[in-house]
Design a protein around this motif. Sequence first.
Motif, mmCIF file in Angstrom:
data_model
loop_
_atom_site.group_PDB
_atom_site.id
_atom_site.type_symbol
_atom_site.label_atom_id
_atom_site.label_comp_id
_atom_site.label_asym_id
_atom_site.label_seq_id
_atom_site.Cartn_x
_atom_site.Cartn_y
_atom_site.Cartn_z
ATOM 1 N N GLY A 133 60.469 27.376 1.237
ATOM 2 C CA GLY A 133 61.197 26.796 2.234
ATOM 3 C C GLY A 133 62.561 27.027 2.432
ATOM 4 N N HIS A 134 63.441 26.098 2.628
ATOM 5 C CA HIS A 134 64.880 26.532 3.105
ATOM 6 C C HIS A 134 65.930 25.861 2.299
ATOM 7 N N ASN A 135 65.586 24.368 2.053
ATOM 8 C CA ASN A 135 66.927 23.683 1.572
ATOM 9 C C ASN A 135 67.273 23.759 0.229
ATOM 10 N N LEU B 274 60.335 31.709 -2.765
ATOM 11 C CA LEU B 274 59.755 32.339 -1.476
ATOM 12 C C LEU B 274 60.542 32.113 -0.440
ATOM 13 N N CYS B 275 60.627 32.925 0.637
ATOM 14 C CA CYS B 275 61.187 32.617 1.578
ATOM 15 C C CYS B 275 62.957 32.113 1.260
ATOM 16 N N CYS B 276 63.363 31.485 2.294
ATOM 17 C CA CYS B 276 64.697 31.009 2.104
ATOM 18 C C CYS B 276 65.399 30.227 1.083
ATOM 19 N N THR B 277 64.469 29.310 0.659
ATOM 20 C CA THR B 277 64.769 28.360 -0.577
ATOM 21 C C THR B 277 65.009 29.608 -1.611
ATOM 22 N N ASN C 149 58.206 37.360 0.415
ATOM 23 C CA ASN C 149 58.849 36.891 1.725
ATOM 24 C C ASN C 149 57.688 35.946 2.545
ATOM 25 N N HIS C 150 57.929 35.886 3.845
ATOM 26 C CA HIS C 150 57.084 35.084 4.605
ATOM 27 C C HIS C 150 55.427 35.340 4.558
ATOM 28 N N LEU C 151 55.125 36.745 4.656
ATOM 29 C CA LEU C 151 53.693 36.790 4.517
ATOM 30 C C LEU C 151 52.879 36.824 2.988
ATOM 31 N N GLN D 4 60.256 24.456 6.934
ATOM 32 C CA GLN D 4 60.461 25.524 7.756
ATOM 33 C C GLN D 4 59.648 26.835 7.052
ATOM 34 N N CYS D 5 59.064 27.533 7.938
ATOM 35 C CA CYS D 5 58.302 28.721 7.751
ATOM 36 C C CYS D 5 57.155 28.424 6.419
ATOM 37 N N ILE D 6 56.820 27.146 6.330
ATOM 38 C CA ILE D 6 55.652 27.121 5.453
ATOM 39 C C ILE D 6 54.400 26.797 6.362
ATOM 40 N N VAL E 91 67.999 41.388 9.313
ATOM 41 C CA VAL E 91 67.651 39.947 8.952
ATOM 42 C C VAL E 91 66.500 39.693 9.572
ATOM 43 N N GLY E 92 66.083 38.545 9.064
ATOM 44 C CA GLY E 92 64.810 37.858 9.612
ATOM 45 C C GLY E 92 63.510 38.131 8.938
ATOM 46 N N CYS E 93 62.355 38.046 9.512
ATOM 47 C CA CYS E 93 61.150 37.493 8.957
ATOM 48 C C CYS E 93 60.011 38.520 8.682
ATOM 49 N N ASN E 94 59.159 38.233 8.251
ATOM 50 C CA ASN E 94 57.604 39.031 8.517
ATOM 51 C C ASN E 94 57.031 38.606 9.862
ATOM 52 N N GLY F 281 67.488 36.595 4.618
ATOM 53 C CA GLY F 281 65.980 36.009 4.776
ATOM 54 C C GLY F 281 65.126 36.948 4.217
ATOM 55 N N CYS F 282 64.124 36.923 5.062
ATOM 56 C CA CYS F 282 62.853 37.930 4.314
ATOM 57 C C CYS F 282 63.287 39.271 4.377
ATOM 58 N N ALA F 283 64.146 39.861 5.100
ATOM 59 C CA ALA F 283 64.470 41.238 4.937
ATOM 60 C C ALA F 283 64.806 41.678 3.542
ATOM 61 N N SER G 111 70.335 33.424 2.592
ATOM 62 C CA SER G 111 69.023 33.015 3.401
ATOM 63 C C SER G 111 69.474 33.115 4.883
ATOM 64 N N CYS G 112 68.760 32.389 5.657
ATOM 65 C CA CYS G 112 68.863 32.628 7.122
ATOM 66 C C CYS G 112 70.048 31.893 7.667
ATOM 67 N N VAL G 113 70.300 30.779 7.020
ATOM 68 C CA VAL G 113 71.516 29.832 7.457
ATOM 69 C C VAL G 113 72.670 30.865 6.839
ATOM 70 N N TRP H 23 60.632 39.876 13.087
ATOM 71 C CA TRP H 23 61.078 38.425 13.334
ATOM 72 C C TRP H 23 59.881 37.714 13.876
ATOM 73 N N TYR H 24 59.717 36.422 13.696
ATOM 74 C CA TYR H 24 58.567 35.654 14.317
ATOM 75 C C TYR H 24 58.960 34.322 14.745
ATOM 76 N N SER H 25 60.285 33.930 14.099
ATOM 77 C CA SER H 25 60.534 32.243 14.253
ATOM 78 C C SER H 25 61.466 32.176 15.292
ATOM 79 N N GLU H 26 61.366 31.200 15.865
ATOM 80 C CA GLU H 26 62.497 30.480 16.748
ATOM 81 C C GLU H 26 63.826 30.528 16.302
ATOM 82 N N LYS H 27 63.850 30.336 14.923
ATOM 83 C CA LYS H 27 65.312 30.356 14.156
ATOM 84 C C LYS H 27 65.926 31.905 14.394
ATOM 85 N N ALA H 28 64.943 32.846 14.367
ATOM 86 C CA ALA H 28 65.358 34.165 14.377
ATOM 87 C C ALA H 28 65.960 34.274 15.887
HETATM 88 O O1 BF8 Z 1 64.750 31.405 7.787
HETATM 89 S S1 BF8 Z 1 63.608 35.008 7.557
HETATM 90 S S2 BF8 Z 1 60.290 33.978 8.062
HETATM 91 S S3 BF8 Z 1 62.000 32.341 5.793
HETATM 92 S S4 BF8 Z 1 62.871 32.212 9.762
HETATM 93 FE FE1 BF8 Z 1 61.314 32.297 7.950
HETATM 94 FE FE2 BF8 Z 1 61.921 34.247 8.995
HETATM 95 FE FE3 BF8 Z 1 61.762 34.243 6.471
HETATM 96 FE FE4 BF8 Z 1 63.822 31.722 6.076
HETATM 97 NI NI1 BF8 Z 1 64.479 32.906 8.270
#
Ligand code: BF8
Length: 645
Positions: free
Chosen positions: A265-267, A300-303, A318-320, A339-341, A446-449, A477-479, A518-520, A552-557
């Motif tokens: 997760g993230h927090n 896993l991920c940003c947590t 990472n994400h995948l 987030q991202c789970i 930065v960012g996701c898978n 983040g996932c990078a 993490s992403c934040v 990237w995949y996420s709205e956060k990205a």
């Molecule tokens: O906030 S990099 S898949 S885990 S959105 Fe999610 Fe993307 Fe990974 Fe972290 Ni950021």
Amino acid sequence: MTVISGNGFKKRSINVDTQAMLEIAHKQGIPTVWERLEAQQPQCGYCNLGTSCRICAMGPCRVDPFGDGPQKGVCGADADIIVARNLARMVAAGAASHSDHGRDILETLHHVGEGHTDAYTISDPAKLRRLAAEYHIATEGKSDQQVAKELAWEMMEDYGMRRQQLPLSLRAPQARQELWKKLGVMPRGVDWENVETLHRTHMGVDNDWVNILLHSARNALSDGWGGSMLATELSDVLFGVPTPKMSQVNLGVLKASHVNIILHGHNPMLSEVIVAASQDPELLALAKAKGAQGINLAGLCCTGNEVLMRKGIPMAGNHLMQELAIMTGAVELMVVDYQCIMPAVTETARCFHTKVVSTFDKARFPGAEHISFDPGRGLEIGKQIVRLAVENFSKRVPERVIIPVQPAPMMTGFSIEAILQALGGTPQPLIDAIVKGNIRGAVGIVGCNNPKIKQDLGHTELTKRLIENDILVVVTGCATVADGKAGLMTPQAAEKAGPGLRAVCQALGIPPVLHLGSCVDNTRILVLAAALANTLGVDISALPLAGAAPEWYSEKAVAIGVYVVASGIYTVLGVAPPVFGSPNVVKLLTEGLEGVFGATFAVEADPDRAAALIRRHIEKKRAGLGLEALDPGSIPLPEAQLALA
Ligand code: BF8
Ligand code: SF4
């Protein structure tokens, strides 16, 4: 759902651990994110281009970008309005996610200030007081608890409507702040900007697509210089400012001999108490009694990034990797926050003995056991979760345990404070290295898978091209996991850098790819960029910097990309955002923004081409600063090997 046959899984990822687990998924008939992507084909072309709209019940509508079908929605909205509205809503959702995470951390600081919790304390009083000073809070003679209470109270205003400027945005160079004021995009309250986006994008409100996108920049800035920055800064206050340390990454960090708990997760609020609970002598004794050698935590991920940065807890993936980690058969429990789970994890877990525990009332997962997290009883809840994991060890089926690789070493913990300390207290040595050309510039990857891109290929190839051309890379983040697994994040990886960067890294004993969190924590990149700009007396947009989100995949990205560009940093996306149905919006994002924020987006899936674009940009900025620079035209733009996703 059919599960891929043959060796197709090798095309899905560059990583041996992923490939091995996909083989297991294939043999056992367990679907993954890749099968589900295949089952969705063909995905909707209108949605891909951003020209579908379902924000009111006169719709859903679509605009045909080829001119054959309808050119307007039922209300009369054209492609420009629809694309801009959709993009703005993505930014709002991303900004809201980061900022609500920040709010949860802020609430915890408030609990500490009120004396309502003994699970958390002020780990870095000096940083608490530095932040208090930025909020004009007098601290002399006050206890940490009192300062925490007053700071929390002030920061709650960052979410409200009394501020015309977020205090942390004062960290930006004066020129940038003036530009934001002139454009009317100075970020005010975080919730204010988010809600205003939702209002403006309701049918019949803001129908000027440029005006919508300008507010969207303001919304994103309230995330970058507000909600996200607050999450980073307060996590440092509560849990400690990260310092450099070695750790490990990939599925090999799971231990067959131990109770394995995955933190996803993230927090960091929850994961921090789980780290404490996993060291509880009673629970360790229980683990031994169950036949395990100990309790092993993996992120896993940003947590994962949060506890990796601060505690050196190893990172499983990472994400995948979230479904694949469960398929090792070695995971007793996956504890998730938000987030991202993927909702799919509970279904995968059902095929194994793994328990999934959800913890935030705002993030429920059918099929998971829910233990409602209350920061006031943090440690108690942490112990309850760890106990569940330990007790689940006896249900493990040893014959099903497959841990496919040995862990890879990586260095982590590069907070801005740590980077400055490594440099002797000021950014000057980094500036000197850039001026001399030993380091040509710096890039945040930065960012996701995204299953549309071969896992980690975009991150790692871009990173390699940049460091071998003497460009310092920072990752979040996932990078991070991608580059860590590829062996790019050890001090020895300096060998893979060009001669200038290599010499700097070797002198400082650091990798050419620095983990900022993490992403934040992308806000750490903003703070570093601002510090460099302020030291040089220029705006951020003058610096030889760039950003990239290759997978990237996420709205956060999307929110991150927009605040990075609006802060003056050129950004290359590896996955096409849903804007190509409006040539006007595309032109604004890729060209027009240069005259607005001094930075633009580019979209380029091919990492070699993305690297060339970034190198050209960096040389252009070097020339602009009067530094020795290559002719950007002398950097060849290779033929595309990878098509746009
Ligand atoms: O906030 S990099 S898949 S885990 S959105 Fe999610 Fe993307 Fe990974 Fe972290 Ni950021
Ligand atoms: Fe259609 Fe307009 Fe409603 Fe969107 S807002 S669904 S374009 S009528």
